[in-house]
Design an enzyme around this catalytic site. Structure first.
Site, short mmCIF file in Angstrom:
data_model
loop_
_atom_site.label_atom_id
_atom_site.label_comp_id
_atom_site.label_asym_id
_atom_site.label_seq_id
_atom_site.Cartn_x
_atom_site.Cartn_y
_atom_site.Cartn_z
N HIS A 187 0.69 9.34 -11.13
CA HIS A 187 0.84 9.55 -9.68
C HIS A 187 -0.25 10.50 -9.16
O HIS A 187 0.05 11.52 -8.53
CB HIS A 187 2.24 10.10 -9.36
CG HIS A 187 2.67 9.79 -7.96
ND1 HIS A 187 3.97 9.47 -7.64
CD2 HIS A 187 1.99 9.74 -6.79
CE1 HIS A 187 4.06 9.25 -6.34
NE2 HIS A 187 2.86 9.41 -5.79
N ASP A 194 0.04 3.63 -11.11
CA ASP A 194 -0.04 5.06 -10.85
C ASP A 194 1.34 5.64 -10.60
O ASP A 194 1.49 6.86 -10.51
CB ASP A 194 -0.93 5.30 -9.61
CG ASP A 194 -1.16 6.77 -9.35
OD1 ASP A 194 -1.58 7.48 -10.29
OD2 ASP A 194 -0.93 7.23 -8.22
N ARG A 247 5.02 2.60 -5.06
CA ARG A 247 6.14 3.35 -5.64
C ARG A 247 6.65 2.54 -6.82
O ARG A 247 6.71 1.30 -6.76
CB ARG A 247 7.27 3.57 -4.63
CG ARG A 247 7.01 4.64 -3.59
CD ARG A 247 6.99 6.06 -4.18
NE ARG A 247 6.77 7.08 -3.18
CZ ARG A 247 5.58 7.61 -2.88
NH1 ARG A 247 4.49 7.22 -3.53
NH2 ARG A 247 5.48 8.56 -1.96
N GLU A 289 9.80 7.93 -12.89
CA GLU A 289 8.82 9.02 -13.05
C GLU A 289 9.41 10.40 -12.74
O GLU A 289 8.89 11.41 -13.20
CB GLU A 289 7.58 8.78 -12.18
CG GLU A 289 7.83 8.87 -10.68
CD GLU A 289 6.55 8.66 -9.85
OE1 GLU A 289 5.89 7.62 -9.99
OE2 GLU A 289 6.23 9.57 -9.05
P1 NAI Z 1 1.70 2.09 5.92
O1 NAI Z 1 2.99 2.40 6.57
O2 NAI Z 1 0.44 2.29 6.69
O3 NAI Z 1 1.71 0.56 5.39
C1 NAI Z 1 2.80 -0.01 4.75
C2 NAI Z 1 2.85 -1.48 5.14
O4 NAI Z 1 3.92 -2.09 4.43
C3 NAI Z 1 3.09 -1.70 6.64
O5 NAI Z 1 2.10 -2.55 7.17
C4 NAI Z 1 4.48 -2.32 6.70
O6 NAI Z 1 4.62 -3.27 7.74
C5 NAI Z 1 4.56 -2.98 5.34
N1 NAI Z 1 5.94 -3.21 4.92
C6 NAI Z 1 6.98 -2.36 4.96
N2 NAI Z 1 8.09 -2.93 4.48
C7 NAI Z 1 7.75 -4.19 4.15
C8 NAI Z 1 8.45 -5.29 3.60
N3 NAI Z 1 9.76 -5.21 3.33
N4 NAI Z 1 7.77 -6.42 3.36
C9 NAI Z 1 6.45 -6.53 3.65
N5 NAI Z 1 5.73 -5.52 4.17
C10 NAI Z 1 6.37 -4.37 4.42
O7 NAI Z 1 1.70 2.94 4.58
P2 NAI Z 1 0.44 3.34 3.70
O8 NAI Z 1 -0.14 4.63 4.18
O9 NAI Z 1 -0.46 2.18 3.55
O10 NAI Z 1 1.14 3.66 2.30
C11 NAI Z 1 1.86 2.67 1.58
C12 NAI Z 1 2.65 3.34 0.47
O11 NAI Z 1 1.76 3.83 -0.52
C13 NAI Z 1 3.45 4.59 0.90
O12 NAI Z 1 4.67 4.26 1.51
C14 NAI Z 1 3.64 5.31 -0.41
O13 NAI Z 1 4.85 4.90 -1.01
C15 NAI Z 1 2.45 4.84 -1.25
N6 NAI Z 1 1.53 5.96 -1.52
C16 NAI Z 1 1.24 6.26 -2.82
C17 NAI Z 1 0.42 7.33 -3.12
C18 NAI Z 1 0.02 7.67 -4.51
O14 NAI Z 1 -0.47 8.78 -4.76
N7 NAI Z 1 0.19 6.77 -5.48
C19 NAI Z 1 -0.10 8.19 -2.04
C20 NAI Z 1 0.19 7.73 -0.71
C21 NAI Z 1 1.01 6.67 -0.47
#
Ligand code: NAI
Length: 335
Positions: free
Chosen positions: A295, A258, A234, A263
């Site tokens: 994005h 991305d 993000r 945005e």
């Molecule tokens: P996920 O929930 O599987 O993994 C996120 C990880 O970040 C978790 O392991 C969590 O423990 C860790 N985390 C959370 N807060 C933290 C902190 N303060 N310090 C350190 N680690 C922390 O999520 P996933 O599926 O891997 O997605 C991650 C992010 O990617 C989403 O939240 C979304 O914002 C972004 N995303 C972007 C997309 C795009 O089109 N550019 C599409 C899909 C997701």
């Protein structure tokens, strides 16, 4: 169920219609959700929204007053939704937690390869039949150190891919994934250590109060000179001004992004005839070592199919008065 689909894009409608198979009455509208456009939900049981929609406190109160009971996100991230308000007002919210971590991780790798090997600049030259190779030198990924910030679903796939390139992997996360340690030799470190040792840093944390502007001036100072920074998470996970400063003083060698902090209202639509009045975006766009995509890391056939199926699944559950495991408003899941 009667559902109004906010921010619907031409490319996703066929996938949603295919998954729906006529079960729900879907109304597709192009407008994004805000407190002004919430009125469009009058007469609907549910709404579906995407990451650029704004389901803040005010908007959710209006939705509740208009009789909306369910919000089906077509995204994994939910930083744009006040879950606390939804829970308090009894609206159920569900996301699509895992639609294709590969789509995002592979896009992050695409950005990395493109900025490292200067593919865009090279191609721009070739279009003018300029085959000069000056200033196109990149580096081998093999034996380089990649820092993965957030080793959840997407970060895990990124780890696997970068391990395949022969990279050493450092990880930073609140929860450690031991499988990544044993299978891909990922070593968990502190954030500061990761920044100091990595040649490449890729961001995969959600946006929340702890990760807002996580990559700031102080952390950039710790980074290696010429580090490549990739952000598919993000926009607001990085402090954009600090990153521009880092690019200017060459601390940051290249940036692939991305997502962008500001945005909202810009990405997902054509502004070519009305360039956004946004000095940060203009400054980033002007640099040859910055590659911005709008994005669309999620934009693969597999991801769109999965998003549509999970969105319809969440609606199906609610229609048949069942719980969905994707619900975010359950006690304990609320941020
Ligand atoms: P996920 O929930 O599987 O993994 C996120 C990880 O970040 C978790 O392991 C969590 O423990 C860790 N985390 C959370 N807060 C933290 C902190 N303060 N310090 C350190 N680690 C922390 O999520 P996933 O599926 O891997 O997605 C991650 C992010 O990617 C989403 O939240 C979304 O914002 C972004 N995303 C972007 C997309 C795009 O089109 N550019 C599409 C899909 C997701």
């Amino acid at each position: 169920m009667k559902v109004v689909v906010f921010s619907s894009k031409d490319f996703e409608i066929p996938y949603l219609e295919e998954a729906n198979k006529g079960r729900h009455q879907l109304t597709f509208i192009k407008e994004s959700l805000s407190s002004k456009t919430a009125i469009k939900a009058v007469g609907y049981d549910a709404i579906s929204i995407f990451s650029a929609d704004d389901a803040c406190f005010n908007t959710i109160e209006k939705l509740r007053d208009f009789g909306v009971k369910f919000i089906a996100l077509r995204s994994a991230g939910y930083d744009n939704v006040s879950l606390r308000t939804a829970t308090r007002l009894g609206l159920k919210v569900a996301n699509v937690p895992e639609y294709s971590p590969n789509a995002i991780a592979e896009h992050a790798v695409a950005l990395l390869l493109a900025v490292n090997r200067k593919l865009i600049v090279s191609n721009q030259r070739v279009k003018y039949f300029n085959f000069n190779l000056n200033n196109l030198v990149g580096f081998d990924l093999k034996n380089k150190t990649v820092g993965i910030i957030g080793t959840g679903r997407i970060g895990a796939v990124m780890t696997k891919i970068m391990h395949g390139f022969g990279c050493n992997i450092l990880g930073y996360d609140l929860d450690q994934n031991q499988e990544l340690v044993t299978k891909y030799n990922l070593r968990y470190t502190t954030l500061k250590e990761l920044c100091a040792e990595a040649d490449i840093i890729s961001l995969h944390v959600p946006l929340n109060t702890a990760t807002h502007q996580l990559i700031n001036e102080d952390l950039i100072y710790e980074m290696k000179d010429g580090v490549i920074l990739i952000n598919t998470a993000r926009g607001a996970v990085i402090n954009t001004e600090a990153v521009i400063e880092g690019l200017k003083n060459r601390k940051i060698g290249a940036l692939g992004m991305d997502v962008y902090e500001n945005e909202k209202g810009v990405f997902f639509s054509d502004h070519s005839l009305n360039i956004p009045d946004d000095d940060l975006l203009i400054a980033l766009n002007a640099r040859p070592n910055v590659l911005i995509t709008g994005h669309h890391a999620f934009l693969t056939e597999e991801a769109l199919t999965s998003i549509a199926e999970a969105t319809i699944y969440n609606l199906d559950c609610w229609m048949s008065k069942k719980d969905t495991e994707n619900e975010l408003t359950k006690v304990g899941k609320t941020i």
